[in-house]
Write a protein that holds these residues in place. Structure first.
Motif: not given
Length: 96
Positions: A19, A22, A57, A70-75, A94
């Motif tokens: 992550p 990415k 995280i 902060r969000a999911e790394s793909k997003q 996010a």
């Protein structure tokens, strides 16, 4: 606008699914300048990150004005590549 990328200290780990890498790679590809802030690998040691973002995280992007994203790394990577990272609503992203 200066930003900080808060990520784990495993900077040498440059594989697609990681992550932190990415998001860092997306920033590099888009030519967005950032300050790298390496933090502890162990979640139990991430008190400063939790104070900043409300969670333990990685990765977290901190904007110059104190907002955090902060969000999911793909997003996060998708948003960076779309050119929308530095828009006014980035902090609200996010919730997407």
């Amino acid at each position: 606008m200066a930003i900080k990328l808060h990520r784990c200290s495993n900077e040498w780990l440059k594989i697609g699914p990681h992550p932190c890498w990415k998001v860092q790679k997306a920033l590099d590809e888009q030519g967005i300048g950032y300050e790298l802030v390496k933090g502890p690998v162990r979640r139990g040691k991430r008190d400063d990150l939790e104070r900043l973002s409300g969670q333990r995280i990685y990765p977290v992007i901190e904007f110059e004005d104190g907002r955090v994203y902060r969000a999911e790394s793909k997003q996060m990577a998708t948003r960076i590549r779309s050119g929308r990272l530095l828009t006014e609503d980035a902090a609200a992203a996010a919730a997407e």
